[in-house]
Motif scaffolding. Sequence first.
Motif, PDB file in Angstrom:
ATOM      1  N   GLY A  21       3.644   6.410  -5.095  1.00  0.00           N
ATOM      2  CA  GLY A  21       3.788   6.604  -6.534  1.00  0.00           C
ATOM      3  C   GLY A  21       4.693   5.608  -7.229  1.00  0.00           C
ATOM      4  N   SER A  52       0.839  -1.214   0.000  1.00  0.00           N
ATOM      5  CA  SER A  52       0.000   0.000   0.000  1.00  0.00           C
ATOM      6  C   SER A  52       0.863   1.250   0.000  1.00  0.00           C
ATOM      7  CB  SER A  52      -0.902   0.034   1.244  1.00  0.00           C
ATOM      8  OG  SER A  52      -1.762  -1.060   1.243  1.00  0.00           O
ATOM      9  N   LEU A  75       2.450   1.938  -3.379  1.00  0.00           N
ATOM     10  CA  LEU A  75       1.457   2.477  -4.311  1.00  0.00           C
ATOM     11  C   LEU A  75       1.167   3.934  -3.988  1.00  0.00           C
ATOM     12  CD1 LEU A  75      -1.037  -0.536  -4.459  1.00  0.00           C
ATOM     13  CD2 LEU A  75       0.294   0.343  -6.374  1.00  0.00           C
ATOM     14  N   GLU A  76       0.964   4.217  -2.703  1.00  0.00           N
ATOM     15  CA  GLU A  76       0.642   5.597  -2.304  1.00  0.00           C
ATOM     16  C   GLU A  76       1.777   6.558  -2.635  1.00  0.00           C
ATOM     17  OE1 GLU A  76      -0.669   5.751   1.754  1.00  0.00           O
ATOM     18  OE2 GLU A  76      -2.451   4.540   1.327  1.00  0.00           O
TER      19      GLU A  76
END
Lengths: 111, 349
Positions: free
Chosen positions: A74, A68, A71-72
């Motif tokens: 970038g 997570s 992904l957060e």
Amino acid sequence: MSDTYYNPKDLKKFEDVGEFGPELAEKFFDYYGAVFEEGALSAREKALIALAVSHTVQCPYCIDAYTSESLEKGASEEQMMEAVHVASAIRGGSSLVHGVQMMNKTKDLSM
Amino acid sequence: MKSLKTLNHNLSDPAYQLHVLNNHSESLRQQPKFEEKLKDINLFPLRPTGIEIFQVNLGYMCNMTCKHCHVDAGPDRTEVMSKETLQHCLEALRHSDISTVDLTGGAPEMNPHFRWFLEEVSELGKDVIVRSNLTILTTAPKYQALPEFFAEHQVEVTCSLPFYNKSRTDRQRGEGTYDRSIKALKKLNDIGYGKEETELELNLVYNPAGAFLPGGQEGLENEFKRQLARKHDITFNNLFTITNLPISRYLNFLLESGNLDEYMDKLITSFNPAAAKGVMCRNTISVGWDGTLYDCDFNQMLEMPVEEDAPRHISEWNESELNSREIRINQHCFGCTAGAGSSCGGATT
């Protein structure tokens, strides 16, 4: 009581580990927070390192959290998979490099 | 892909969406209400700080059907703002000090009165922002000519680009989106948009392509700039990170993927009082395609017009009365107050 050792909901209880020892937990979380701040490495790079290490220590909580986080921050899927391969290469390599020790010992013992 | 409305999907009903957000599971029923969180920080009732941004939704018609679209826009949507309603907007703006007019949709460019309206707004001396999906600028010749028209009127172009690579962008917005977006960005760059030596501002909007929050805006902007320059020699001014609000097609994705409870939990536990103070509904008014006034574009999609005591239609425009209204809220508002905050202009803290 959960019938498995790992429960995804336990990840959110991580911060509660201080219940049985607040002083050391506080020191750990202060340190942990400082480690992941932007520094010479970007927060995205640190998340990818953490993702790779998570695979090496085989921590399901950490894999969940840093997937997570990556992904957060970038990271692309390609970058995340490359990070896992870096972990795998080191993990595999660390076994293989001990082959030198095996070879040395074999040679010591052999006629 | 068809819109939820055309499919007659139960989530095309705003009342049902609000019911889901509040009652879908035991976990959601037990979550604190947004109102309670505002009360905790003495911000309830939420009131405007003064209207600075006049956001006009020119219609729900769009050439795309993105998976996360909170508008449920698409080629099959026919709602388009009429010239009469646009004239009411101009009348309101003529008698106001509001500095910025923000044009959105759907694809705002598909409104048949788009060019005329933009010229009229421009003549009033207002700053104009066009929210473009980029791909529209690569379709018919009349749209391909828009970048020059934007430059001529010094319009700020704010474009959607969910990611700097093809796979994630196309997954969220449809096959071929990335290549067409890059083509449009190159065109905008070629006429001076996003270049340091010009004042033609080109901003990108980042929405997470999944059930996660946007990370730090500055870090993502640096990474987007690095990757787009490296791969395509594209430059832009700012990246705005926007949290996906659990509305319409994104809500549908959360439900279908089993992520709704966890996503709402993440939004609520990430509640940031500083972000709450800076929510965009405090300095924005949103005009729906039929002239109805809303606190924000999200309330518009949930059919929650401004409170009853305030003027509810653009033809009844009264800025001072609107500035003293009470802003309507519900559980979706946690999307704007999570982490660094989220607004049409990106992070708010």
